[in-house]
Design a protein around this motif. Sequence first.
Motif, PDB file in Angstrom:
ATOM      1  N   GLY A 186     -20.899  84.875  66.987  1.00  0.00           N
ATOM      2  CA  GLY A 186     -21.405  85.574  68.025  1.00  0.00           C
ATOM      3  C   GLY A 186     -20.521  86.683  68.897  1.00  0.00           C
ATOM      4  N   THR A 187     -21.163  87.068  70.029  1.00  0.00           N
ATOM      5  CA  THR A 187     -20.395  88.020  70.806  1.00  0.00           C
ATOM      6  C   THR A 187     -20.136  87.078  72.321  1.00  0.00           C
ATOM      7  OG1 THR A 187     -21.642  89.792  69.974  1.00  0.00           O
ATOM      8  CG2 THR A 187     -20.359  90.324  71.856  1.00  0.00           C
ATOM      9  N   PRO A 206     -19.157  86.508  76.231  1.00  0.00           N
ATOM     10  CA  PRO A 206     -19.147  87.442  77.301  1.00  0.00           C
ATOM     11  C   PRO A 206     -17.526  87.615  77.662  1.00  0.00           C
ATOM     12  CG  PRO A 206     -19.883  85.468  77.864  1.00  0.00           C
ATOM     13  CD  PRO A 206     -19.714  85.405  76.238  1.00  0.00           C
ATOM     14  N   SER A 236     -22.581  87.354  81.543  1.00  0.00           N
ATOM     15  CA  SER A 236     -22.984  87.814  80.074  1.00  0.00           C
ATOM     16  C   SER A 236     -22.910  89.090  79.811  1.00  0.00           C
ATOM     17  CB  SER A 236     -24.441  87.353  79.766  1.00  0.00           C
ATOM     18  OG  SER A 236     -24.447  86.101  79.906  1.00  0.00           O
ATOM     19  N   THR A 243     -20.182  92.321  78.292  1.00  0.00           N
ATOM     20  CA  THR A 243     -18.983  92.714  77.287  1.00  0.00           C
ATOM     21  C   THR A 243     -18.462  94.018  77.521  1.00  0.00           C
ATOM     22  OG1 THR A 243     -20.295  91.539  75.629  1.00  0.00           O
ATOM     23  CG2 THR A 243     -18.466  93.066  74.965  1.00  0.00           C
ATOM     24  N   TYR A 291     -27.422  93.135  79.028  1.00  0.00           N
ATOM     25  CA  TYR A 291     -28.861  92.909  78.383  1.00  0.00           C
ATOM     26  C   TYR A 291     -29.768  93.006  79.574  1.00  0.00           C
ATOM     27  CZ  TYR A 291     -25.556  90.842  75.056  1.00  0.00           C
ATOM     28  OH  TYR A 291     -24.532  90.272  74.213  1.00  0.00           O
ATOM     29  N   ASP A 332     -33.494  88.324  79.413  1.00  0.00           N
ATOM     30  CA  ASP A 332     -32.922  87.130  78.545  1.00  0.00           C
ATOM     31  C   ASP A 332     -33.525  87.167  77.135  1.00  0.00           C
ATOM     32  OD1 ASP A 332     -31.445  86.276  80.507  1.00  0.00           O
ATOM     33  OD2 ASP A 332     -33.018  84.941  81.450  1.00  0.00           O
ATOM     34  N   ARG A 378     -28.145  88.181  72.067  1.00  0.00           N
ATOM     35  CA  ARG A 378     -26.893  88.322  72.522  1.00  0.00           C
ATOM     36  C   ARG A 378     -25.974  89.016  71.727  1.00  0.00           C
ATOM     37  NH1 ARG A 378     -27.857  87.806  77.590  1.00  0.00           N
ATOM     38  NH2 ARG A 378     -29.872  88.182  77.110  1.00  0.00           N
ATOM     39  N   CYS A 379     -26.541  89.442  70.490  1.00  0.00           N
ATOM     40  CA  CYS A 379     -25.548  90.218  69.638  1.00  0.00           C
ATOM     41  C   CYS A 379     -25.554  91.652  69.750  1.00  0.00           C
ATOM     42  CB  CYS A 379     -25.938  89.947  68.262  1.00  0.00           C
ATOM     43  SG  CYS A 379     -27.681  90.665  67.705  1.00  0.00           S
ATOM     44  N   PRO A 412     -26.261  94.365  72.843  1.00  0.00           N
ATOM     45  CA  PRO A 412     -26.593  94.717  74.161  1.00  0.00           C
ATOM     46  C   PRO A 412     -27.397  96.103  74.168  1.00  0.00           C
ATOM     47  CG  PRO A 412     -24.205  94.787  73.750  1.00  0.00           C
ATOM     48  CD  PRO A 412     -24.930  94.209  72.704  1.00  0.00           C
TER      49      PRO A 412
END
Length: 192
Positions: free
Chosen positions: A106-107, A109, A136, A138, A156, A159, A163-164, A166
């Motif tokens: 994952g990515t 934060p 959250s 990056t 983002y 919700d 999450r991969c 943005p």
Amino acid sequence: MQQSAVPELAHTHTRPIHWLATATAVAGVVALSSVLQPNSATAAQTAGPDAKNAPAAVAPPDPASVEFPLECGLVKAVVVKKASGDLDGDGSPETVAVVHCDAPMGTPPDGVYVLTRGTGAATPRVVATLVNPKDSITVSDLAVRDGAVVADLLGYSTDDVPRCCPDVKDSAKWQWKNGSFARSTPAGAHSV
């Protein structure tokens, strides 16, 4: 047809031995040029009369020796970006570090932290959090320019966004004012 009086020249027909000889000669030239290098430059500035009174250059704080306020569980926190400069105008550089947990998937934060070294303190410490990992976000780019921290932030819109990936890009600028970092949006900033 008249025959040439000069015998056929041997080098007009290439054979593998010719290519091998050429390659050997080129390799020899390269090897010899790596051994025969010019001496390194030895020019140095001479100290002027005020050199004794000038303050010594202070190295910016090293984020490798800081414990960041980041809960990572079984994995460790890693510094992924850093930039240094004098942010508060005191003549000593600060370091801005982008840190996240070293997640295997994952990515994760990012958190953005300002580090300083107090007077006489050997180890640097965190003095400000510019981006909290709980938000959250990056950080795609980070720099210190003209005494300000400038960053491109990816986030983002809802919700429901994976999450991969943005889907919001924002630019932010933090400047030291009245004892704290004030956030603004630099000119030309945009969202996606």
